[in-house]
Design an enzyme around this catalytic site. Sequence first.
Site, PDB file in Angstrom:
ATOM      1  N   ASP A  14       2.372  79.479 -34.272  1.00 19.97           N
ATOM      2  CA  ASP A  14       1.503  79.110 -35.397  1.00 19.97           C
ATOM      3  C   ASP A  14       0.027  79.063 -35.017  1.00 19.97           C
ATOM      4  O   ASP A  14      -0.727  78.225 -35.484  1.00 19.97           O
ATOM      5  CB  ASP A  14       1.935  77.748 -35.994  1.00 19.97           C
ATOM      6  N   LYS A  17      -1.858  84.108 -35.473  1.00 12.05           N
ATOM      7  CA  LYS A  17      -1.736  85.494 -34.973  1.00 12.05           C
ATOM      8  C   LYS A  17      -1.820  86.505 -36.112  1.00 12.05           C
ATOM      9  O   LYS A  17      -2.380  87.567 -35.961  1.00 12.05           O
ATOM     10  CB  LYS A  17      -0.389  85.685 -34.246  1.00 12.05           C
ATOM     11  N   GLY A  41       6.909  82.856 -39.537  1.00 18.86           N
ATOM     12  CA  GLY A  41       6.311  83.357 -40.770  1.00 18.86           C
ATOM     13  C   GLY A  41       4.866  83.684 -40.504  1.00 18.86           C
ATOM     14  O   GLY A  41       4.210  82.999 -39.728  1.00 18.86           O
ATOM     15  N   HIS A  42       4.370  84.744 -41.076  1.00 21.91           N
ATOM     16  CA  HIS A  42       2.960  85.089 -40.924  1.00 21.91           C
ATOM     17  C   HIS A  42       2.276  85.042 -42.281  1.00 21.91           C
ATOM     18  O   HIS A  42       2.758  85.639 -43.232  1.00 21.91           O
ATOM     19  CB  HIS A  42       2.812  86.495 -40.332  1.00 21.91           C
ATOM     20  N   GLN A 214       6.155  83.458 -32.593  1.00 21.85           N
ATOM     21  CA  GLN A 214       6.134  82.193 -31.841  1.00 21.85           C
ATOM     22  C   GLN A 214       5.030  82.213 -30.767  1.00 21.85           C
ATOM     23  O   GLN A 214       4.097  82.993 -30.849  1.00 21.85           O
ATOM     24  CB  GLN A 214       7.493  81.884 -31.217  1.00 21.85           C
TER      25      GLN A 214
HETATM   26  P1  IMP Z   1      14.778  78.605 -33.415  1.00 21.72           P
HETATM   27  O1  IMP Z   1      13.841  79.701 -32.996  1.00 21.72           O
HETATM   28  O2  IMP Z   1      14.935  78.517 -34.914  1.00 21.72           O
HETATM   29  O3  IMP Z   1      16.094  78.652 -32.701  1.00 21.72           O
HETATM   30  O4  IMP Z   1      14.105  77.208 -33.006  1.00 21.72           O
HETATM   31  C1  IMP Z   1      13.918  76.834 -31.649  1.00 21.72           C
HETATM   32  C2  IMP Z   1      12.592  76.105 -31.475  1.00 21.72           C
HETATM   33  O5  IMP Z   1      11.514  77.007 -31.674  1.00 21.72           O
HETATM   34  C3  IMP Z   1      12.369  74.973 -32.484  1.00 21.72           C
HETATM   35  O6  IMP Z   1      11.644  73.924 -31.850  1.00 21.72           O
HETATM   36  C4  IMP Z   1      11.503  75.614 -33.549  1.00 21.72           C
HETATM   37  O7  IMP Z   1      10.735  74.682 -34.268  1.00 21.72           O
HETATM   38  C5  IMP Z   1      10.644  76.535 -32.693  1.00 21.72           C
HETATM   39  N1  IMP Z   1      10.143  77.688 -33.448  1.00 21.72           N
HETATM   40  C6  IMP Z   1      10.832  78.789 -33.806  1.00 21.72           C
HETATM   41  N2  IMP Z   1      10.037  79.636 -34.489  1.00 21.72           N
HETATM   42  C7  IMP Z   1       8.822  79.069 -34.546  1.00 21.72           C
HETATM   43  C8  IMP Z   1       7.560  79.493 -35.084  1.00 21.72           C
HETATM   44  O8  IMP Z   1       7.375  80.576 -35.635  1.00 21.72           O
HETATM   45  N3  IMP Z   1       6.531  78.617 -34.926  1.00 21.72           N
HETATM   46  C9  IMP Z   1       6.670  77.448 -34.290  1.00 21.72           C
HETATM   47  N4  IMP Z   1       7.805  77.023 -33.764  1.00 21.72           N
HETATM   48  C10 IMP Z   1       8.888  77.829 -33.889  1.00 21.72           C
END
Ligand code: IMP
Length: 429
Positions: A14, A17, A41-42, A214
Amino acid sequence: MAENTIIIGAYWGDEGKGKIVDLLAADADWVARFNGGDNAGHTIVAEGKKTILHILPSGAVQGKNVAIGPDVFVNPEALLKDLQSVKDYKGRIVVDERAHVIMPYHLTLDDGGKLGTTKRGIGPAAEDRASRTRDITFSDLISEKFKEKLHGVLKEKELMLRNTGLNSMADYENEIYRTSNEYASRVRQLTGNAGLELHNAIQRGEKVILEGAQGALLDIVHGTRPYVTSSNTTAGGAFANLGLNPRHFKVVGIAKAYPTRVGEGPFPTELKNELGRRIQEDGHEFGATTGRPRKAGMPDFVALRYSARINSFDEIAVTKLDVLAGKEFTAAVKYEKGGETTENFPFRLEGWQPVYGKTYYFESFTEAEAERMCKEGYTSLPEGMREYLEDVAAAIKTPISMVSLSPKREITVVKDALEETRKCLTWLM
Ligand code: IMP
């Protein structure tokens, strides 16, 4: 040869990007995703219009050719929704035949758990990938043998699914088969070889942008395990997964002016006070995908230094500086635990406390002033902001090539930033 760029989030995701990719995509031929899924999400704001994409690379907003790499977890429903958001789309879209399909049972099995996941089925799909027999790729989805494969996979999962309250496996299987067939008919013409397309584009001298999802600190290997995502979010992972030559790319890290984190996991500089709440509010720190509030923290040079090393950043872009305007803030310069200090980001963060350096401040500015600063270039930025930026550059020994002062694509300082921040680095060496 055109300059190819890879964009990596420097903290926990977040970082803004989408905006930077969108900015760079203007003169790119291809934009590709290489990791994650619709857990990311973007949000792109351009020409007065806001578009949120979950799985398609943000270059799609500008009608660029876009590719989704082999190690991306794709929920076909999210893909079709994104395609709807960019329906006047003119470029090509290629989803790699090896990309993993998020199936309905992945969503059922991803309940957020103690990691606080985004519940998009990424973890369960990644477990299936590791099994090597239970994963469904795009190549499986469009294959004539899909029915057989699905049956075998569901047989293996039967016990687990019954534990979630499912009664009729036959009905469940029929329903999944029916929707999957529908998806297959819509994605068949998009399925191809993303790595090869990108390789050929580079050979032809076209410009490629790789867009990370991420942030580096959520990397399955290098991140703050176990509170990480299930894919490689770092630059090396991107090249490995797409099968591309790292020497063909410039690595740009996106460091938000302050870090944020969603879900569970350690966050050394987390602000649990009024300042944190103001940053969260002014920075609209609520997930584009899940709507969850993001915890905000003080800038963390220890984390950024680590990120710069594991990704080999050539340059960084600092985003959302407007959010810190009018707020007094500081930055962690090292960590301390029981009298011991370190400048290196520890694997196990428990017990380590941030040690803060100097205080920074710059006045709030209007959008018109931000526009003026962008036109005039780096040296017109407020002194307090430049002091902070130069300290970031010095702490991580990486120059800053872009400074973002607003969600709008146009309000980004590029002129002279690299030169000026490089100057302060030369000084240090
Ligand atoms: P997962 O990717 O849904 O399995 O989540 C694993 C961890 O990564 C969790 O702490 C989520 O909140 C974090 N996470 C996954 N995608 C994002 C993102 O796009 N932004 C911020 N945190 C993310």
